[in-house]
Scaffold this motif. Structure first.
Motif, PDB file in Angstrom:
ATOM      1  N   SER A   1      -2.910   4.806   4.471  1.00 52.29           N
ATOM      2  CA  SER A   1      -3.424   3.870   2.926  1.00 52.29           C
ATOM      3  C   SER A   1      -2.603   3.033   4.311  1.00 52.29           C
ATOM      4  CB  SER A   1      -2.413   4.057   2.034  1.00 52.29           C
ATOM      5  OG  SER A   1      -3.509   4.493   1.437  1.00 52.29           O
TER       6      SER A   1
ATOM      7  N   THR B   1      -4.837   5.984  -3.113  1.00 51.93           N
ATOM      8  CA  THR B   1      -4.169   6.619  -2.198  1.00 51.93           C
ATOM      9  C   THR B   1      -4.382   8.560  -2.827  1.00 51.93           C
ATOM     10  OG1 THR B   1      -2.979   5.278  -0.509  1.00 51.93           O
ATOM     11  CG2 THR B   1      -2.434   7.337  -1.309  1.00 51.93           C
TER      12      THR B   1
ATOM     13  N   GLY C   1      -3.399  -4.633   0.219  1.00 49.55           N
ATOM     14  CA  GLY C   1      -2.599  -3.335  -0.142  1.00 49.55           C
ATOM     15  C   GLY C   1      -2.243  -3.093  -1.520  1.00 49.55           C
TER      16      GLY C   1
ATOM     17  N   ALA D   1       0.785  -1.395   0.181  1.00 46.36           N
ATOM     18  CA  ALA D   1       0.203  -0.085  -0.345  1.00 46.36           C
ATOM     19  C   ALA D   1       0.444   1.437   0.475  1.00 46.36           C
ATOM     20  CB  ALA D   1      -0.579   0.208   1.415  1.00 46.36           C
TER      21      ALA D   1
ATOM     22  N   ALA E   1      -4.350  -0.446   4.904  1.00 45.63           N
ATOM     23  CA  ALA E   1      -3.844  -1.155   4.366  1.00 45.63           C
ATOM     24  C   ALA E   1      -4.315  -2.685   5.202  1.00 45.63           C
ATOM     25  CB  ALA E   1      -2.732  -1.719   4.211  1.00 45.63           C
TER      26      ALA E   1
ATOM     27  N   GLY F   1      -3.700   1.444  -2.130  1.00 46.97           N
ATOM     28  CA  GLY F   1      -2.604   1.153  -2.093  1.00 46.97           C
ATOM     29  C   GLY F   1      -2.909   2.515  -3.770  1.00 46.97           C
TER      30      GLY F   1
END
Ligand SMILES: Nc1ncnc2c1ncn2[C@@H]1O[C@H](COP(=O)(O)OP(=O)(O)OP(=O)(O)O)[C@@H](O)[C@H]1O
Ligand SMILES: [Mg+2]
Lengths: 247, 258
Positions: free
Chosen positions: B234, B224, B217, B118, B238, B221
């Motif tokens: 984030s 974000t 993840g 992430a 995650a 990610g």
């Protein structure tokens, strides 16, 4: 030919672009100027579908980018090279890997040919022997030029430059201006150049458009721009701050 | 008025979780669509497998060792006066294979790998590197998410096999040095009651946990926003989501597998 027709885009209710229409003829360079935050970057990003406008169309060779499915969009993006305002280099990769990535992904060239092409483009932007460095080890201006080399690597038909000369010294700026001019004249590339640098604008541009608060307030030849008596244009050329006289 | 606000808040939170889950499902579908590209991506995938392994191995070692030791100690305490310690090996072993190794390894990997995916993809998002990939006509789902997801579900069972071995060793150390269970008695009982089904269910769980963690993840990610601060948020999200995923799916899998 890129035709932008009545584009509108807002972010969280805040308008970034409001009814933008421009058309960029084949093999011409259109310069876009305008004050900071007026939506120039958003406009460039819309052209390759990174931003979806709420209204309007963007036609590239007659095909509407805003209505494309992802697959078509990726095909059309292969004809484009984009230099990002902040270069947007991949920081987990070396300079050479950054520039080589599109070749590795989209062509079947062998490693020697790839290296050859990469060093060719690096030389073109006035860099050499930095292929093994990571982006974090480069200066801002060097990053910009690596970004430029990466954007040019696939020999695109269309180039979008977001402030190509910002952060470069005058000599290097001139070299980049020449490079843009050469790509247009020799490779017949159609380009859009966003810049704050009027010298650069006058050097590379065939036409200039000025955007102010999300609207095109001027769009004509370079000479017409220089001689324009539009108050905002004059203010921009003369670099005066303070309230705009009229609108 | 206040009560209405309270329920409205709960509603909003619930909706935002739903949206998050929806995003993950969509990403999953897009990854699966690219699965024919696994071969083409193999060097990226192997790189990610190395990374996941290297990131997790030290912590998995420590956690597994102590998990085995604690399981052994705790079982011995519960057996006292009821069951002969000759059965210690069998009881601990089943717990390790079915539950302890997969879940604890999963949580360790969620903390290290889920969060690091992430953070990495989140940084790429806020620095326009994802946009740069798109502009080069390279799909971030194929280039970034597919190798991480593949590496996640392949590497996790391998880590759990390793964890099984280390945890048995930890359990054995406690049994033999602190409980006076002989080596022969301990491993004899492990062997006598060994069920391949137990090991396999543990590995199936590991596969689901590994894929899920990597998927979470990647999804977190990719969504974000908001600079370095956003990347920090984030990372935490995650970890929280993948831990929750592991515990919930552990329960669901248990009902299917046993
Ligand atoms: N992803 C986004 N989310 C929210 N707002 C955005 C986003 N991208 C751009 N904006 C807003 O859109 C407006 C135009 O931004 P843009 O980046 O196009 O400006 P610009 O003309 O390129 O400015 P500069 O010359 O400083 O680069 C700004 O007000 C900005 O806040
Ligand atoms: Mg900009």
């Amino acid at each position: 030919m890129i035709e932008i027709e009545h584009i509108e885009k807002s972010f969280q209710g805040k308008t970034a672009l409001r009814d933008i229409s421009l058309s960029i003829p084949e093999k011409q360079t259109m310069v876009i100027v305008g004050c900071s935050g007026c939506g120039k970057t958003v406009l460039l990003r819309s052209i390759i579908g990174l931003v979806k406008p709420e209204r309007g169309r963007i036609l590239v060779n007659g095909r509407d980018v805003t209505a494309m499915r992802r697959k078509e969009l990726f095909e059309i993006r292969k004809q484009f090279g984009m230099l990002f305002q902040g270069a947007a280099l991949f920081d987990s990769m070396t300079v050479e890997e950054n520039i080589a990535l599109p070749l590795r992904e989209h062509t079947k060239l062998n490693p020697a040919q790839v290296r050859q092409k990469v060093s060719e483009k690096l030389k073109l932007v006035g860099l050499s022997s930095i292929g093994d460095k990571k982006p974090s080890e480069l200066s801002g201006g060097m990053k910009k030029r690596v970004g430029l080399a990466r954007a040019l690597i696939m020999d695109p038909k269309y180039m979008l430059f977001d402030e190509p000369t910002t952060g470069l010294d005058p000599i290097m700026s001139d070299a980049i201006n020449r490079l843009i001019l050469n790509t247009q004249q020799q490779l017949n590339i159609t380009s859009i150049v966003v810049t704050h640098d009027l010298k650069s604008a006058f050097t590379v541009g065939n036409r200039i458009a000025m955007i102010c608060e999300g609207v095109v307030i001027f769009s004509d030849s370079v000479e017409a721009f220089q001689n324009s008596d539009h108050p905002v244009v004059r203010q921009f050329i003369e670099g005066r701050s303070g309230p705009r006289e009229e609108k | 008025m206040m009560i209405a606000g309270f329920f409205e808040n709960i509603g909003h939170t619930f909706l935002s979780y739903l949206r998050e889950v929806g995003r993950m499902v969509i990403l999953m579908i897009r990854i699966v669509r690219f699965s024919p590209d696994i071969i083409r991506n193999r060097s990226l995938t192997i790189g990610q497998m190395m990374k996941i392994g290297v990131l997790s191995l030290p912590l998995v070692t420590v956690v597994s060792m102590f998990t085995g030791a604690v399981a052994s100690w705790q079982a011995a305490y519960q057996f006292r006066g009821l069951i002969s310690l000759d059965f210690l090996g069998a009881a601990v072993s089943a717990a390790i294979f079915i539950e302890l190794s997969p879940v604890l390894t999963g949580l360790v990997v969620a903390g290290r790998v889920g969060a690091s995916i992430a953070a990495e993809l989140g940084t790429m998002c806020v620095t326009e590197q994802i946009d740069a990939l798109e502009s080069l006509a390279i799909d971030p789902v194929r280039y970034l998410a597919l190798p991480r997801f593949t590496a996640g579900w392949i590497t996790m069972p391998l880590l759990v096999i390793y964890s099984n071995i280390v945890a048995h060793f930890g359990a054995y150390l406690v049994a033999s040095f602190l409980m006076d269970v002989s080596t022969a008695a301990f491993f004899g009982s492990v062997q006598r009651y060994f069920l391949f089904h137990n090991v396999l269910s543990g590995l199936v769980k590991a596969l689901v946990f590994g894929g899920g963690t990597a998927l979470v993840g990647c999804a977190v990610g990719f969504s974000t926003t908001g600079g370095a601060e956003g990347v920090g948020k984030s990372t935490i999200r995650a970890f929280v989501y993948s831990s929750a995923f592991i515990l919930i799916s552990d329960y669901i899998l248990a009902t299917f597998l046993f």
